[in-house]
Design a protein around this motif. Structure first.
Motif, PDB file in Angstrom:
ATOM      1  N   THR A   1      32.058 -39.783 -62.485  1.00 52.64           N
ATOM      2  CA  THR A   1      32.584 -39.754 -63.850  1.00 52.64           C
ATOM      3  C   THR A   1      32.637 -41.155 -64.449  1.00 52.64           C
ATOM      4  O   THR A   1      32.262 -41.373 -65.606  1.00 52.64           O
ATOM      5  CB  THR A   1      33.983 -39.123 -63.869  1.00 52.64           C
ATOM      6  N   ILE A   2      33.109 -42.106 -63.668  1.00 53.57           N
ATOM      7  CA  ILE A   2      33.206 -43.490 -64.142  1.00 53.57           C
ATOM      8  C   ILE A   2      31.826 -44.019 -64.514  1.00 53.57           C
ATOM      9  O   ILE A   2      31.635 -44.673 -65.551  1.00 53.57           O
ATOM     10  CB  ILE A   2      33.885 -44.375 -63.077  1.00 53.57           C
ATOM     11  N   ALA A   3      30.833 -43.723 -63.665  1.00 56.51           N
ATOM     12  CA  ALA A   3      29.483 -44.220 -63.925  1.00 56.51           C
ATOM     13  C   ALA A   3      28.870 -43.554 -65.145  1.00 56.51           C
ATOM     14  O   ALA A   3      28.275 -44.227 -66.002  1.00 56.51           O
ATOM     15  CB  ALA A   3      28.603 -43.988 -62.699  1.00 56.51           C
ATOM     16  N   GLU A   4      29.000 -42.233 -65.234  1.00 59.43           N
ATOM     17  CA  GLU A   4      28.379 -41.512 -66.347  1.00 59.43           C
ATOM     18  C   GLU A   4      29.014 -41.864 -67.687  1.00 59.43           C
ATOM     19  O   GLU A   4      28.351 -41.808 -68.727  1.00 59.43           O
ATOM     20  CB  GLU A   4      28.470 -40.009 -66.096  1.00 59.43           C
ATOM     21  N   ALA A   5      30.296 -42.234 -67.662  1.00 63.97           N
ATOM     22  CA  ALA A   5      30.976 -42.609 -68.900  1.00 63.97           C
ATOM     23  C   ALA A   5      30.688 -44.051 -69.298  1.00 63.97           C
ATOM     24  O   ALA A   5      31.122 -44.502 -70.366  1.00 63.97           O
ATOM     25  CB  ALA A   5      32.482 -42.403 -68.755  1.00 63.97           C
ATOM     26  N   GLY A   6      29.985 -44.780 -68.452  1.00 64.54           N
ATOM     27  CA  GLY A   6      29.676 -46.170 -68.761  1.00 64.54           C
ATOM     28  C   GLY A   6      30.893 -47.076 -68.726  1.00 64.54           C
ATOM     29  O   GLY A   6      30.909 -48.122 -69.395  1.00 64.54           O
ATOM     30  N   MET A   7      31.916 -46.697 -67.971  1.00 64.22           N
ATOM     31  CA  MET A   7      33.125 -47.511 -67.892  1.00 64.22           C
ATOM     32  C   MET A   7      32.889 -48.774 -67.062  1.00 64.22           C
ATOM     33  O   MET A   7      31.996 -48.825 -66.215  1.00 64.22           O
ATOM     34  CB  MET A   7      34.263 -46.715 -67.253  1.00 64.22           C
ATOM     35  N   ARG A   8      33.714 -49.765 -67.306  1.00 61.27           N
ATOM     36  CA  ARG A   8      33.710 -50.972 -66.476  1.00 61.27           C
ATOM     37  C   ARG A   8      34.651 -50.822 -65.290  1.00 61.27           C
ATOM     38  O   ARG A   8      34.719 -51.697 -64.431  1.00 61.27           O
ATOM     39  CB  ARG A   8      34.134 -52.171 -67.325  1.00 61.27           C
ATOM     40  N   ALA A   9      35.364 -49.722 -65.245  1.00 57.48           N
ATOM     41  CA  ALA A   9      36.335 -49.462 -64.172  1.00 57.48           C
ATOM     42  C   ALA A   9      35.651 -49.509 -62.817  1.00 57.48           C
ATOM     43  O   ALA A   9      34.472 -49.178 -62.679  1.00 57.48           O
ATOM     44  CB  ALA A   9      36.994 -48.098 -64.386  1.00 57.48           C
TER      45      ALA A   9
ATOM     46  N   ALA B   1      41.675 -42.910 -69.844  1.00 58.64           N
ATOM     47  CA  ALA B   1      40.507 -42.123 -69.465  1.00 58.64           C
ATOM     48  C   ALA B   1      40.354 -42.063 -67.950  1.00 58.64           C
ATOM     49  O   ALA B   1      39.973 -41.029 -67.383  1.00 58.64           O
ATOM     50  CB  ALA B   1      39.248 -42.705 -70.096  1.00 58.64           C
ATOM     51  N   VAL B   2      40.662 -43.162 -67.278  1.00 63.56           N
ATOM     52  CA  VAL B   2      40.581 -43.179 -65.813  1.00 63.56           C
ATOM     53  C   VAL B   2      41.618 -42.236 -65.211  1.00 63.56           C
ATOM     54  O   VAL B   2      41.327 -41.482 -64.275  1.00 63.56           O
ATOM     55  CB  VAL B   2      40.776 -44.609 -65.274  1.00 63.56           C
ATOM     56  N   ALA B   3      42.851 -42.267 -65.727  1.00 60.10           N
ATOM     57  CA  ALA B   3      43.894 -41.377 -65.221  1.00 60.10           C
ATOM     58  C   ALA B   3      43.480 -39.912 -65.374  1.00 60.10           C
ATOM     59  O   ALA B   3      43.689 -39.091 -64.472  1.00 60.10           O
ATOM     60  CB  ALA B   3      45.210 -41.638 -65.949  1.00 60.10           C
ATOM     61  N   LEU B   4      42.880 -39.571 -66.500  1.00 65.82           N
ATOM     62  CA  LEU B   4      42.394 -38.213 -66.717  1.00 65.82           C
ATOM     63  C   LEU B   4      41.256 -37.894 -65.747  1.00 65.82           C
ATOM     64  O   LEU B   4      41.183 -36.785 -65.194  1.00 65.82           O
ATOM     65  CB  LEU B   4      41.922 -38.046 -68.162  1.00 65.82           C
ATOM     66  N   ALA B   5      40.379 -38.863 -65.521  1.00 65.10           N
ATOM     67  CA  ALA B   5      39.255 -38.653 -64.607  1.00 65.10           C
ATOM     68  C   ALA B   5      39.732 -38.388 -63.191  1.00 65.10           C
ATOM     69  O   ALA B   5      39.149 -37.561 -62.468  1.00 65.10           O
ATOM     70  CB  ALA B   5      38.326 -39.862 -64.636  1.00 65.10           C
ATOM     71  N   VAL B   6      40.789 -39.073 -62.761  1.00 63.16           N
ATOM     72  CA  VAL B   6      41.343 -38.834 -61.424  1.00 63.16           C
ATOM     73  C   VAL B   6      41.847 -37.402 -61.316  1.00 63.16           C
ATOM     74  O   VAL B   6      41.562 -36.695 -60.323  1.00 63.16           O
ATOM     75  CB  VAL B   6      42.485 -39.830 -61.127  1.00 63.16           C
ATOM     76  N   ARG B   7      42.587 -36.988 -62.310  1.00 57.93           N
ATOM     77  CA  ARG B   7      43.133 -35.622 -62.294  1.00 57.93           C
ATOM     78  C   ARG B   7      42.015 -34.585 -62.261  1.00 57.93           C
ATOM     79  O   ARG B   7      42.071 -33.627 -61.475  1.00 57.93           O
ATOM     80  CB  ARG B   7      44.007 -35.426 -63.527  1.00 57.93           C
ATOM     81  N   GLU B   8      41.008 -34.755 -63.080  1.00 54.17           N
ATOM     82  CA  GLU B   8      39.916 -33.798 -63.119  1.00 54.17           C
ATOM     83  C   GLU B   8      39.104 -33.831 -61.826  1.00 54.17           C
ATOM     84  O   GLU B   8      38.620 -32.794 -61.363  1.00 54.17           O
ATOM     85  CB  GLU B   8      39.020 -34.092 -64.320  1.00 54.17           C
ATOM     86  N   ALA B   9      38.964 -35.016 -61.226  1.00 50.70           N
ATOM     87  CA  ALA B   9      38.239 -35.125 -59.962  1.00 50.70           C
ATOM     88  C   ALA B   9      38.956 -34.366 -58.851  1.00 50.70           C
ATOM     89  O   ALA B   9      38.313 -33.740 -58.003  1.00 50.70           O
ATOM     90  CB  ALA B   9      38.076 -36.597 -59.578  1.00 50.70           C
ATOM     91  N   GLY B  10      40.297 -34.413 -58.851  1.00 50.42           N
ATOM     92  CA  GLY B  10      41.056 -33.681 -57.840  1.00 50.42           C
ATOM     93  C   GLY B  10      40.856 -32.184 -57.938  1.00 50.42           C
ATOM     94  O   GLY B  10      40.640 -31.494 -56.931  1.00 50.42           O
ATOM     95  N   ASP B  11      40.909 -31.665 -59.141  1.00 45.88           N
ATOM     96  CA  ASP B  11      40.708 -30.226 -59.328  1.00 45.88           C
ATOM     97  C   ASP B  11      39.271 -29.819 -59.017  1.00 45.88           C
ATOM     98  O   ASP B  11      39.029 -28.770 -58.404  1.00 45.88           O
ATOM     99  CB  ASP B  11      41.076 -29.822 -60.755  1.00 45.88           C
ATOM    100  N   LEU B  12      38.307 -30.638 -59.435  1.00 47.73           N
ATOM    101  CA  LEU B  12      36.900 -30.319 -59.151  1.00 47.73           C
ATOM    102  C   LEU B  12      36.646 -30.326 -57.645  1.00 47.73           C
ATOM    103  O   LEU B  12      35.956 -29.437 -57.119  1.00 47.73           O
ATOM    104  CB  LEU B  12      35.988 -31.333 -59.846  1.00 47.73           C
ATOM    105  N   ALA B  13      37.209 -31.299 -56.947  1.00 47.22           N
ATOM    106  CA  ALA B  13      37.042 -31.361 -55.496  1.00 47.22           C
ATOM    107  C   ALA B  13      37.614 -30.118 -54.829  1.00 47.22           C
ATOM    108  O   ALA B  13      37.044 -29.592 -53.866  1.00 47.22           O
ATOM    109  CB  ALA B  13      37.713 -32.617 -54.937  1.00 47.22           C
ATOM    110  N   GLY B  14      38.751 -29.632 -55.336  1.00 45.62           N
ATOM    111  CA  GLY B  14      39.340 -28.421 -54.783  1.00 45.62           C
ATOM    112  C   GLY B  14      38.427 -27.220 -54.946  1.00 45.62           C
ATOM    113  O   GLY B  14      38.267 -26.404 -54.025  1.00 45.62           O
TER     114      GLY B  14
END
Length: 575
Positions: A508-516, A537-550
């Motif tokens: 997600t970080i890479a596709e969004a072009g973030m510097r994170a 945006a990073v905080a939201l990405a973490v949350r979505e990554a957790g649900d997607l991983a599940g």
């Protein structure tokens, strides 16, 4: 262009490459390039690189500014496949896999490479991994591994496991390259504040010397507080019998030496583990770069090759400070392992409890423990970690009545362990053959497990020379292995979920072009260093990554995997 290419470095800096088909066989001619980095850079359309070892290739690419989307790490996969086949402990290098395939003598793996804290340049050097293999040999091993996946108990899950382990290798390499932001000046101020001035000659700093004097004065004779045997002897001479100098045991003693002794032990640990020498060795250019090792423990949890990155005391975290204008997004997975148990056991009622982002133990207590959250937590952790005596047994009985499938899941794993059988995580990571428990984590005992008198989760046991338990050995050995396998199926499945979460977050970080940048990971906690404007945006990405991983790991279940997230400038402010 094929979506999948195999690459092998050749003598010097060159490389050989070949496109692969779905079965892992060559789908075109071998191509040769004079430079490995340029060979990868000029093929941005490759979806997955197949190589011998991520640690042997990727640091060099990262140093040149080349990032890859996905890879397949042959040696990481070999370790998992050997484990699934009940052969954990056999050499896992590509050369060893090739020898087994050809019925040739199997070379041993090279000894683990010691970390080199004095030079961060070592992070970007190729890692030794046994005898080299040619591109043709690498492809031969890879194709055979694809066939071995098909013989797994759940081939699809096993493929997902090796893919996620390879993704974890990429994350680890990128975290090593990025480094955890670290203010050396703040660290030095903390050490002086806590330990006092350093004396010439490298002796104990002032505060430790003062506490040592207090301990000796309390006993009426000179005592070395850093020597456990000396302290135990001093207590015995004072008429107090202690078995160890662990804090939980000392706190139950009424003696004037206890307070300075506990304080000394706490500060001594900081001095030896994260003192001035550690700072000089491990922090360079404002970054602490630990060498993360995905799957470093048998449960799949990560370890580090030196530096103690996974055991940073909270007070020392005050030195972990974001760059100016940047923030640290610190995210902790909430009650991760109980939620994983709900998902893998398919216990409908427990999945319903874990289907909310609310506190799981509170919801559990409302269902089965008359609103007593503490009892609910003890019962569920006891079921996972093997606390099945005393009050733990009573609480477990209540849990079993309300959530029979969840308790049966870990009970069955414990029984399998006691009988010397293998157990597997949801994706297929497999426990070692029956052997003595050993260290706490290897025994499946997490840091939050009970500690104190009568702790039923204490490791122990021994094994026959071939690593198998036999009826002639004490029953406590079987029980120790049962406690290990009981936790392994949960802790290991949680580690599998965490890999998928990291992979999703990285993508997600890479596709969004973030510097994170991902800079830290520990069991159930991840830290992302990012510009302040990207933090939300990073905080939201973490949350979505957790649900997607599940969903990817366990399928469509009601179980949620929420995070407690803090956006801070200093790591110590996150908790």
């Amino acid at each position: 262009m094929s979506d999948r290419w195999a690459v092998a470095a050749v003598e010097g800096a060159g490389a050989e490459l070949v496109p692969l088909d779905a079965a892992g066989l060559p789908a075109g001619p071998v191509e040769r390039e004079a430079d490995l980095v340029e060979a990868v850079r000029k093929r941005p359309g490759v979806g997955r690189w197949v190589w011998r070892s991520t640690s042997a290739v990727y640091p060099r690419l990262l140093a040149a500014g080349v990032r890859v989307e996905r890879c397949y790490d042959v040696e990481a996969a070999e370790l998992l496949l050997l484990g699934h086949e009940g052969r954990l402990g056999e050499p896992r290098s590509a050369a060893a896999a090739l020898a087994r395939l050809r019925n040739a003598p199997v070379p041993p793996d090279p000894p683990p490479r010691a970390a080199e804290p004095g030079s961060q340049d070592s992070l970007f050097e190729p890692r030794p991994g046994g005898a080299p293999v040619t591109l043709g040999e690498l492809v031969e091993v890879y194709a055979e591994q694809q066939r071995r996946h098909d013989t797994a108990a759940h081939p699809g899950r096993m493929r997902l496991l090796t893919a996620s382990e390879s993704a974890g290798m990429l994350v680890a390499a990128e975290m090593n390259a990025a480094g955890l932001p670290w203010r050396a000046d703040v660290h030095r101020e903390l050490l002086t504040e806590l330990l006092g001035e350093r004396y010439a000659g490298g002796g104990e700093p002032r505060r430790l010397a003062e506490l040592a004097d207090e301990v000796s004065a309390a006993f009426g004779r000179r005592v070395r507080p850093d020597l456990a045997a000396d302290v135990v002897k001093a207590f015995a001479q004072a008429g107090i019998r202690v078995k160890s100098t662990r804090r939980w045991e000392l706190e139950g003693i009424d003696h004037p030496a206890v307070r300075p002794l506990i304080e000394y032990k706490k500060l001594y640990r900081i001095w030896t583990a994260h003192g001035w020498s550690w700072l000089q060795d491990w922090v360079r250019d404002g970054r602490f770069r630990a060498e993360y090792t995905p799957g470093g423990s048998v449960s799949g949890r990560w370890t580090t090759n030196g530096g103690g990155a996974l055991q940073i005391p909270k007070v020392i975290r005050r030195a972990v400070i974001a760059d100016p204008g940047w923030r640290l997004v610190v995210a902790d997975a909430d009650q991760m392992e109980p939620r994983v148990l709900a998902a893998i056991s398919r216990d409908r009622d427990l999945m319903e409890v874990a289907g909310s982002e609310e506190d799981l133990y509170t919801r559990l207590s409302d269902r089965a423990f008359s609103g007593d959250r503490d009892h609910a937590k003890i019962a569920l952790l006891g079921a996972v970690y093997g606390q099945t005596s005393g009050d733990g047994l009573k609480n477990l009985a209540a849990l079993r009545r309300r959530f029979p499938l969840a308790v049966a899941y870990v009970d069955d794993a414990a029984k399998a362990g006691e009988e010397g059988r293998l157990v597997r995580t949801w994706l297929g990571r497999t426990s070692p053959p029956a052997a003595g428990a050993g260290e706490d984590e290897e025994a499946g005992i997490p840091q939050e497990a009970p500690r104190g008198p009568g702790d039923p989760a204490a490791p122990g046991g021994s094994a026959t020379p071939d690593g198998e338990f036999t009826p002639g050995y004490a029953s406590t050995n079987a029980r120790a292995r049962g406690r290990f396998t009981r936790n392994f199926v949960v802790q290991g499945s949680a580690a599998d979920w965490a890999l998928l979460m990291l992979a999703a977050l990285r993508r997600t970080i890479a596709e969004a072009g973030m510097r994170a940048e991902l800079v830290f990971f520990q069991h159930d906690e991840v830290i992302v260093h990012c510009p302040a404007e990207e933090a939300a945006a990073v905080a939201l990405a973490v949350r979505e990554a957790g649900d997607l991983a599940g969903r990817i790991a366990f399928g469509e279940t009601p179980v949620r995997f929420p995070f407690t997230t803090a956006v801070v400038e200093c790591y110590a402010d996150a908790k």
